[in-house]
Write an enzyme that holds these catalytic residues in place. Sequence first.
Site, PDB file in Angstrom:
ATOM      1  N   CYS A   2      11.026  47.183  41.632  1.00  0.00           N
ATOM      2  CA  CYS A   2       9.815  46.665  41.018  1.00  0.00           C
ATOM      3  C   CYS A   2       8.660  47.643  41.231  1.00  0.00           C
ATOM      4  CB  CYS A   2       9.388  45.307  41.553  1.00  0.00           C
ATOM      5  SG  CYS A   2      10.619  44.023  41.335  1.00  0.00           S
ATOM      6  N   ARG A  27      11.564  52.156  38.762  1.00  0.00           N
ATOM      7  CA  ARG A  27      11.732  51.193  39.851  1.00  0.00           C
ATOM      8  C   ARG A  27      12.345  49.875  39.382  1.00  0.00           C
ATOM      9  NH1 ARG A  27       8.689  52.814  44.275  1.00  0.00           N
ATOM     10  NH2 ARG A  27       8.822  50.736  45.138  1.00  0.00           N
ATOM     11  N   TRP A  75      12.677  44.620  38.738  1.00  0.00           N
ATOM     12  CA  TRP A  75      14.104  44.713  38.998  1.00  0.00           C
ATOM     13  C   TRP A  75      14.470  43.362  39.603  1.00  0.00           C
ATOM     14  CZ3 TRP A  75      17.569  44.427  43.120  1.00  0.00           C
ATOM     15  CH2 TRP A  75      18.851  44.922  42.875  1.00  0.00           C
ATOM     16  N   ASN A 101       6.318  42.983  44.728  1.00  0.00           N
ATOM     17  CA  ASN A 101       7.538  43.766  44.917  1.00  0.00           C
ATOM     18  C   ASN A 101       8.076  43.370  46.296  1.00  0.00           C
ATOM     19  OD1 ASN A 101       7.928  47.212  45.981  1.00  0.00           O
ATOM     20  ND2 ASN A 101       9.486  45.795  45.343  1.00  0.00           N
ATOM     21  N   GLY A 102       9.364  43.044  46.359  1.00  0.00           N
ATOM     22  CA  GLY A 102       9.941  42.702  47.660  1.00  0.00           C
ATOM     23  C   GLY A 102      10.627  41.354  47.604  1.00  0.00           C
ATOM     24  N   GLU A 482      29.979  62.265  45.240  1.00  0.00           N
ATOM     25  CA  GLU A 482      28.722  62.302  44.497  1.00  0.00           C
ATOM     26  C   GLU A 482      28.983  62.412  42.989  1.00  0.00           C
ATOM     27  OE1 GLU A 482      25.850  61.483  45.011  1.00  0.00           O
ATOM     28  OE2 GLU A 482      24.667  62.477  43.486  1.00  0.00           O
ATOM     29  N   LYS A 486      27.815  59.690  40.244  1.00  0.00           N
ATOM     30  CA  LYS A 486      26.978  60.051  39.087  1.00  0.00           C
ATOM     31  C   LYS A 486      27.619  59.519  37.812  1.00  0.00           C
ATOM     32  CE  LYS A 486      23.900  60.766  40.409  1.00  0.00           C
ATOM     33  NZ  LYS A 486      23.542  60.901  41.794  1.00  0.00           N
ATOM     34  N   GLU A 489      27.496  55.611  37.595  1.00  0.00           N
ATOM     35  CA  GLU A 489      26.194  54.955  37.449  1.00  0.00           C
ATOM     36  C   GLU A 489      25.532  55.209  36.093  1.00  0.00           C
ATOM     37  OE1 GLU A 489      23.262  55.800  40.508  1.00  0.00           O
ATOM     38  OE2 GLU A 489      23.675  57.919  40.469  1.00  0.00           O
ATOM     39  N   HIS A 505      48.623  58.090  49.356  1.00  0.00           N
ATOM     40  CA  HIS A 505      48.682  56.827  50.100  1.00  0.00           C
ATOM     41  C   HIS A 505      48.165  55.662  49.262  1.00  0.00           C
ATOM     42  CE1 HIS A 505      49.851  59.029  53.664  1.00  0.00           C
ATOM     43  NE2 HIS A 505      48.856  59.880  53.427  1.00  0.00           N
ATOM     44  N   LYS A 604      15.546  52.917  41.110  1.00  0.00           N
ATOM     45  CA  LYS A 604      15.554  54.156  41.898  1.00  0.00           C
ATOM     46  C   LYS A 604      15.283  53.890  43.378  1.00  0.00           C
ATOM     47  CE  LYS A 604      14.517  58.937  41.817  1.00  0.00           C
ATOM     48  NZ  LYS A 604      15.933  59.301  41.721  1.00  0.00           N
TER      49      LYS A 604
HETATM   50  O1  M6R Z   1      15.754  56.751  48.161  1.00  0.00           O
HETATM   51  P1  M6R Z   1      17.088  56.841  48.792  1.00  0.00           P
HETATM   52  O2  M6R Z   1      17.606  58.228  48.910  1.00  0.00           O
HETATM   53  O3  M6R Z   1      17.136  56.146  50.134  1.00  0.00           O
HETATM   54  O4  M6R Z   1      18.069  56.051  47.843  1.00  0.00           O
HETATM   55  C1  M6R Z   1      19.404  55.843  48.179  1.00  0.00           C
HETATM   56  C2  M6R Z   1      20.203  55.350  46.996  1.00  0.00           C
HETATM   57  O5  M6R Z   1      19.695  54.149  46.508  1.00  0.00           O
HETATM   58  C3  M6R Z   1      20.237  56.364  45.847  1.00  0.00           C
HETATM   59  O6  M6R Z   1      20.711  57.597  46.286  1.00  0.00           O
HETATM   60  C4  M6R Z   1      21.143  55.848  44.715  1.00  0.00           C
HETATM   61  O7  M6R Z   1      22.477  55.855  45.133  1.00  0.00           O
HETATM   62  C5  M6R Z   1      20.933  56.651  43.433  1.00  0.00           C
HETATM   63  N1  M6R Z   1      21.097  55.779  42.317  1.00  0.00           N
HETATM   64  C6  M6R Z   1      21.889  57.758  43.280  1.00  0.00           C
HETATM   65  O8  M6R Z   1      21.842  58.390  42.055  1.00  0.00           O
END
Ligand code: M6R
Length: 609
Positions: A2, A27, A75, A101-102, A482, A486, A489, A505, A604
């Site tokens: 948010c 956000r 969000w 927010n929260g 990673e 990517k 997501e 395995h 984010k």
């Molecule tokens: O702000 P942060 O690095 O703590 O965030 C951690 C994760 O939420 C963040 O890396 C998330 O996995 C992203 N969507 C990755 O692309």
Amino acid sequence: MCGIIAYTGQRQCKELLFQGLRKLEYRGYDSAGLSVLSNGHIELVRAVGNLDSLEKELEGDGCTGAHAGLGHTRWATHGRPSTANAHPHLDCTGKISIVLNGIIENYQDLREKLTAEGHKFTSETDAEVVSHLVEKHYDGDLVEATRLSIGEISGHYAFCVIHSGHPDLIVGARKECPLLIGVGEGENFIASAIPAFLSETRDVMVIGDDEMVVMTPDGVQILDLDKQPLDREITRVSWNADAAEKGGYETFMRKEIYEQPDSLTDTLAGRLPAGGGIVLEELAIPDKELAKIDKVYIVACGTSYHAGLVGRYVLENWARVAVELDVASEFRYRDPVLSPTTLVVGISQSGETADTLAAMRQARSQGARVLAITNIMGSQATRDADGILYTRAGLEIGVAATKTHVAQIAAIQLLALYLAQIRQTMDPKEISEVAAELKSIPDLMRNYLKNEASAYEIAKRYYQQPFFLYLGRGVGLPVCLEGALKLKEISYIPTEAYAAGEMKHGPIALLDKGSPVVVVANDGHVYEKVVSNIEEVRARRASVIAVATEGNERIKSLSDDVMYIPRTSEMLSPLLSVVPLQLLAYYIAQLKGCNVDQPRNLAKTVTVE
Ligand code: M6R
């Protein structure tokens, strides 16, 4: 999660609030809305979906003419995305409006009590209780009503409130969620993040936990919860407002992928001086203490966790220190064994991730030394740590982390070299050689990105596949994790990433003729082992997409497709080998027509657990 913005000043606030929300959209984008103080009443406009929907709702006269108001991009946590659940919320009288927010953890109890007292709720959100609490406590003094409301809520939050009887007053408060003040001339802003007001002012004040802010066009006052005024410095930020624009790229993610060489240059700047050695100024933990460290414990989430995984290899290899690693959401609810000689490293791009912050606080309460690796100056992580290592990657807007990830890897490599220097586990000549190579990476990456042509062609061949497997060993494993994150997501294609040796395995059962298997197969001490795993994949007639070291001709005969990266030493290779996987994910998502900057359901900054 948010985004909040508030404005009070001489100018019409509609466009300022809306443009601020555009910068906060990363956000959350389940819904958005504005509430403004307009001729003695509150005007509210809300819409489901991202800001384009709100923009349509605002066409015409909506919210025009007002000089103070609130904006929110959501969000969803409590209550599905809908207009009723969108912020801002109103109280029963329609005179009070809030954005939050929260999470208000005791909202059920409060809602029951308030309902019994006659308050009518119109949403399923936890946030709405705050508007009713302020209504209940309001007796002509909005600051006092807000203060009394804070006394009744528990959880973590940042919120702002307006009242139609106070045409230019904004009251805000925060606990463990970000909220900053943008100080202007005859006008002021409050927002969840600096980019929201960066085009209007660079003068920033930080609001601390359990503090309130009282803001009018003429001034800003920060108060503690006994209403005692607190002194707070104004910091001038050096960020460029253009950083939040796409600068000719079709998406923020693509722009940020191509900014990686510059980000990396900034991460390294001044830390690898020509005279030799490693200099980490903000580290703030004395060398004497670092020399005694017998365990490094890395805590992080998502992409930051993957950078931490690379950290394990380099810290063990260079600094010869024992390393443990956990996702922060697990660490915080375990009973980790920590001591004053444990260095806990919290990695967080935003410095606001709820689980990572909680893990860092827990570590500190158990006596460990805590270091934050973060991209955001003044973020909560920097306040919850003994020392800081800034990644200096610049502003990242794309929800999928790219340039900040590469900067995190470099930062933890710098830390490993620094510890190696203090612990004398590498001789100065060896450190200088690695440092020189590290300095050469930005140029290698720049050249690579300029000439890269294979990722798009490979994406075209595979983008309709229903599943991708990623395999790697050693430092290639975090790169695979990673790459797989990517792809899932931003393209919504299911992926698995596995230690290549673990494939037989279990995951090998997933393979069939043509299944795409992405293998990180750079030259290094486990290369031949990876080749054996490639053979196992080929025996199942699956398709191999290899990331390999330039000059390795043999890999061509073992793979269906190869993405070559420049040759580096093994421990530095993740900086480069993650880039083709970012590009592959990017092009696949584009070909599938996905919105890469705003993947569904994601935000984010994850400020809720
Ligand atoms: O702000 P942060 O690095 O703590 O965030 C951690 C994760 O939420 C963040 O890396 C998330 O996995 C992203 N969507 C990755 O692309």
